[in-house]
Motif scaffolding. Structure first.
Motif, PDB file in Angstrom:
ATOM      1  N   HIS A  96     -69.303 -55.219  97.233  1.00 28.42           N
ATOM      2  CA  HIS A  96     -70.420 -54.196  97.933  1.00 28.42           C
ATOM      3  C   HIS A  96     -69.311 -52.894  97.983  1.00 28.42           C
ATOM      4  N   SER A  97     -68.256 -53.043  98.507  1.00 33.18           N
ATOM      5  CA  SER A  97     -67.593 -51.632  98.824  1.00 33.18           C
ATOM      6  C   SER A  97     -67.384 -51.108  97.439  1.00 33.18           C
ATOM      7  N   LEU A  98     -67.015 -51.901  96.592  1.00 31.28           N
ATOM      8  CA  LEU A  98     -66.423 -51.077  95.235  1.00 31.28           C
ATOM      9  C   LEU A  98     -67.753 -50.572  94.528  1.00 31.28           C
ATOM     10  N   ARG A  99     -68.948 -51.297  94.800  1.00 33.31           N
ATOM     11  CA  ARG A  99     -70.388 -50.745  94.288  1.00 33.31           C
ATOM     12  C   ARG A  99     -70.604 -49.198  94.808  1.00 33.31           C
ATOM     13  N   VAL A 100     -70.336 -49.141  96.211  1.00 33.89           N
ATOM     14  CA  VAL A 100     -70.638 -48.268  96.982  1.00 33.89           C
ATOM     15  C   VAL A 100     -69.752 -46.826  96.556  1.00 33.89           C
ATOM     16  N   LYS A 101     -68.382 -47.528  96.435  1.00 38.08           N
ATOM     17  CA  LYS A 101     -67.363 -46.231  96.024  1.00 38.08           C
ATOM     18  C   LYS A 101     -67.537 -45.990  94.725  1.00 38.08           C
ATOM     19  N   TYR A 102     -67.732 -46.765  93.732  1.00 36.95           N
ATOM     20  CA  TYR A 102     -67.535 -46.481  92.391  1.00 36.95           C
ATOM     21  C   TYR A 102     -68.965 -46.150  91.588  1.00 36.95           C
ATOM     22  N   GLY A 103     -70.039 -46.809  92.063  1.00 40.39           N
ATOM     23  CA  GLY A 103     -71.426 -47.064  91.752  1.00 40.39           C
ATOM     24  C   GLY A 103     -71.745 -45.512  91.150  1.00 40.39           C
ATOM     25  N   PRO A 104     -72.027 -44.637  92.017  1.00 38.33           N
ATOM     26  CA  PRO A 104     -72.487 -43.431  91.799  1.00 38.33           C
ATOM     27  C   PRO A 104     -71.658 -42.712  90.601  1.00 38.33           C
ATOM     28  N   ARG A 105     -70.198 -42.831  90.638  1.00 37.73           N
ATOM     29  CA  ARG A 105     -69.386 -42.302  89.552  1.00 37.73           C
ATOM     30  C   ARG A 105     -69.844 -42.698  88.310  1.00 37.73           C
ATOM     31  N   ILE A 106     -70.089 -44.164  88.123  1.00 31.36           N
ATOM     32  CA  ILE A 106     -70.474 -44.828  86.886  1.00 31.36           C
ATOM     33  C   ILE A 106     -71.679 -44.450  86.277  1.00 31.36           C
ATOM     34  N   LYS A 107     -72.849 -44.047  87.310  1.00 33.45           N
ATOM     35  CA  LYS A 107     -74.234 -43.778  87.043  1.00 33.45           C
ATOM     36  C   LYS A 107     -74.106 -42.190  86.262  1.00 33.45           C
ATOM     37  N   ALA A 108     -73.266 -41.407  87.028  1.00 38.97           N
ATOM     38  CA  ALA A 108     -73.061 -39.912  86.617  1.00 38.97           C
ATOM     39  C   ALA A 108     -72.312 -40.195  85.443  1.00 38.97           C
ATOM     40  N   LEU A 109     -71.611 -40.736  85.017  1.00 42.53           N
ATOM     41  CA  LEU A 109     -70.690 -40.760  83.748  1.00 42.53           C
ATOM     42  C   LEU A 109     -71.776 -41.178  82.572  1.00 42.53           C
ATOM     43  N   LEU A 110     -72.528 -42.254  82.755  1.00 43.66           N
ATOM     44  CA  LEU A 110     -73.522 -42.839  81.672  1.00 43.66           C
ATOM     45  C   LEU A 110     -74.573 -41.760  81.494  1.00 43.66           C
ATOM     46  N   LYS A 111     -75.069 -41.045  82.513  1.00 45.93           N
ATOM     47  CA  LYS A 111     -75.863 -39.850  82.363  1.00 45.93           C
ATOM     48  C   LYS A 111     -75.341 -38.827  81.494  1.00 45.93           C
ATOM     49  N   ARG A 112     -73.981 -38.615  81.541  1.00 39.99           N
ATOM     50  CA  ARG A 112     -73.681 -37.819  80.795  1.00 39.99           C
ATOM     51  C   ARG A 112     -73.220 -38.031  79.091  1.00 39.99           C
ATOM     52  N   ARG A 113     -73.214 -39.251  79.065  1.00 41.08           N
ATOM     53  CA  ARG A 113     -72.798 -39.745  77.741  1.00 41.08           C
ATOM     54  C   ARG A 113     -73.935 -39.414  76.577  1.00 41.08           C
ATOM     55  N   PRO A 114     -73.608 -38.826  75.527  1.00 41.95           N
ATOM     56  CA  PRO A 114     -74.448 -38.553  74.326  1.00 41.95           C
ATOM     57  C   PRO A 114     -75.278 -39.611  73.995  1.00 41.95           C
ATOM     58  N   VAL A 115     -76.742 -39.538  73.796  1.00 43.29           N
ATOM     59  CA  VAL A 115     -77.458 -40.546  73.041  1.00 43.29           C
ATOM     60  C   VAL A 115     -77.059 -40.633  71.518  1.00 43.29           C
ATOM     61  N   PRO A 116     -76.579 -42.002  71.108  1.00 40.88           N
ATOM     62  CA  PRO A 116     -76.392 -41.989  69.709  1.00 40.88           C
ATOM     63  C   PRO A 116     -77.671 -41.670  68.652  1.00 40.88           C
ATOM     64  N   THR A 117     -77.335 -40.947  67.605  1.00 41.00           N
ATOM     65  CA  THR A 117     -78.640 -40.887  66.663  1.00 41.00           C
ATOM     66  C   THR A 117     -78.511 -41.664  65.541  1.00 41.00           C
ATOM     67  N   THR A 118     -79.527 -42.190  64.881  1.00 38.72           N
ATOM     68  CA  THR A 118     -79.287 -43.152  63.811  1.00 38.72           C
ATOM     69  C   THR A 118     -79.725 -41.945  62.736  1.00 38.72           C
ATOM     70  N   ALA A 119     -78.483 -42.317  61.520  1.00 37.97           N
ATOM     71  CA  ALA A 119     -78.713 -41.741  60.381  1.00 37.97           C
ATOM     72  C   ALA A 119     -79.885 -42.237  59.338  1.00 37.97           C
ATOM     73  N   PRO A 120     -80.401 -41.235  58.766  1.00 40.13           N
ATOM     74  CA  PRO A 120     -81.716 -41.617  57.978  1.00 40.13           C
ATOM     75  C   PRO A 120     -81.063 -42.675  56.994  1.00 40.13           C
ATOM     76  N   ALA A 121     -82.092 -43.625  56.713  1.00 33.96           N
ATOM     77  CA  ALA A 121     -81.726 -44.849  55.186  1.00 33.96           C
ATOM     78  C   ALA A 121     -81.769 -44.013  54.057  1.00 33.96           C
ATOM     79  N   ALA A 122     -80.852 -44.415  53.023  1.00 35.89           N
ATOM     80  CA  ALA A 122     -81.133 -43.786  51.669  1.00 35.89           C
ATOM     81  C   ALA A 122     -82.565 -43.895  51.105  1.00 35.89           C
ATOM     82  N   GLY A 123     -82.788 -42.947  50.321  1.00 36.45           N
ATOM     83  CA  GLY A 123     -84.189 -42.540  49.935  1.00 36.45           C
ATOM     84  C   GLY A 123     -85.336 -42.171  50.740  1.00 36.45           C
ATOM     85  N   ASP A 124     -84.980 -41.947  52.199  1.00 40.80           N
ATOM     86  CA  ASP A 124     -85.975 -41.191  53.173  1.00 40.80           C
ATOM     87  C   ASP A 124     -86.079 -39.777  52.761  1.00 40.80           C
TER      88      ASP A 124
END
Length: 386
Positions: free
Chosen positions: A358-386
């Motif tokens: 519980h103490s780890l979640r309180v201490k690091y949980g907000p930091r992990i959530k903030a990092l996840l929000k800042r991560r860029p969303v991966p884009t999918t390359a168009p398939a050949a022939g599209d």
């Protein structure tokens, strides 16, 4: 020195025969808490909900014919475990532990009582022991496997203060001015009174009001776990507060006060009238009057009451910001979970791991959530022939 005798009382009728000796011991201890008096303990037993497989276990230590220690306990089944608790209202913020003198005999007496407590259950929960004290020293030095935690209580130091005017000079001018201003504003709206809500009618009315307001506040805050939500807690304090007035006019140790406007309650509290302090147990106010700070005005009246009695004003465990504006010191209290059997050892180790996670979640949980929000969303390359 004469030998000690330890007796554990598991019958309510037998416990009632202790009242005179219990009351006498209580009054000999300057720093006693009202949560350790006879009526507090017996009310705890009488209001304990059925179905918890509860067993009474009041541990006493005698020297010759004199009662030198009372430890009001009971045990109950929790899954595979039998757990020993303080016999009270069910609120684990109470000042519990043994009722005993803090002198050169304490170590011997508490040591004997502790051995009896450890024989009651798989786990013994002993909470809010004042530090420094010889009781805390004995519990801390015992070799039994245990978990120990600390908390602090904000306190207003008032002993030796002659009157409110003298003490008020220790707080900020801004705070003094605000209190006077809001009191005048409320006074202009009607008859403003601070009074004890004693006796069967006023006390029940006030208790119902306190618990209704507290539950509304918990719902608004989306808080689902609180001793306030336990029906035993309201039944416990209502039963104590509703006692007929004493013939001698003296107050009981559990008291209810209200700030009223034309007899309408706008703030109220439960207080414990203890040996060296007035304990501010449970408090709430009507949010419709929040702009006029009725809670602060009630604290002002309670502080004045403590000054008149020559005791400190105790906000009890937990540090809220409003308490910091009033208090001038923090008293430390330690709590213990003793493993009294191998099963108790396993249970406490699991509890320690759970708290660590519980103490780890309180201490690091907000930091992990903030990092996840800042991560860029991966884009999918168009398939050949599209």
């Amino acid at each position: 020195m004469s030998s000690l005798k330890v007796v554990v009382y598991d019958n309510p009728d037998q416990v009632r025969t202790l009242q005179a000796a219990w009351d006498r011991l209580l009054r000999e201890i300057p720093g006693y808490s009202a949560s350790l008096d006879f009526e507090f303990a017996m009310c705890g037993w009488e209001t304990l909900p059925e179905g918890r497989d509860a067993k009474l276990a009041v541990v006493t230590v005698w020297r010759d014919a004199a009662l030198v220690c009372v430890w009001p306990m009971y045990t109950r089944r929790e899954g595979l475990l039998r757990v020993a608790y303080h016999l009270g209202s069910g609120d684990m913020h109470e000042y519990a532990g043994p009722l005993v003198q803090d002198d050169e005999t304490t170590a011997e007496v508490v040591g004997a009582a502790l051995e009896a407590v450890k024989g009651l259950a798989d786990v013994a929960r002993i909470y809010n022991i004042r530090v420094p004290s010889r009781v805390a020293d004995v519990l801390g030095a015992d070799p039994t496997f245990k978990r120990r935690g600390s908390a602090v209580c904000p306190v207003v130091s008032l002993r030796g203060i002659p009157d409110w005017e003298t003490w008020s000079k220790t707080i900020s001018k801004k705070m003094r001015t605000a209190l006077r201003y809001e009191r005048r504003r409320l006074g202009a709206m009607g008859r403003l009174e601070f009074r004890e809500m004693a006796g069967p009618h006023d006390s029940v009315r006030c208790m119902d009001w306190i618990y209704a307001r507290k539950r509304e506040w918990l719902v608004a805050k989306n808080i689902r776990k609180s001793f306030i939500l336990d029906p035993q807690n309201q039944e416990f304090f209502t039963k104590l507060a509703a006692r007929p007035l004493r013939p001698d006019g003296k107050s009981y140790d559990v008291q209810t006060y209200a700030l009223t406007l034309d007899d309408k309650i706008i703030a109220a509290c439960i207080c414990l009238n203890s040996g060296d302090r007035l304990e501010f147990h449970t408090t709430t106010f009507d949010p419709a009057y929040s702009a006029h700070s009725p809670g602060s005005l009630m604290i002002e009246d309670c502080v004045n009451l403590a000054i008149q009695r020559g005791v400190d004003f105790d906000f009890r465990i937990a540090q809220q910001s409003y308490k910091e504006r009033w208090s001038d010191r923090l008293d430390r209290y330690d709590s213990f979970m003793f493993a009294c059997t191998p099963l108790g050892v396993v249970a406490i180790r699991i509890e320690m791991v759970r708290r660590w996670v519980h103490s780890l979640r309180v201490k690091y949980g907000p930091r992990i959530k903030a990092l996840l929000k800042r991560r860029p969303v991966p884009t999918t390359a168009p398939a050949a022939g599209d």
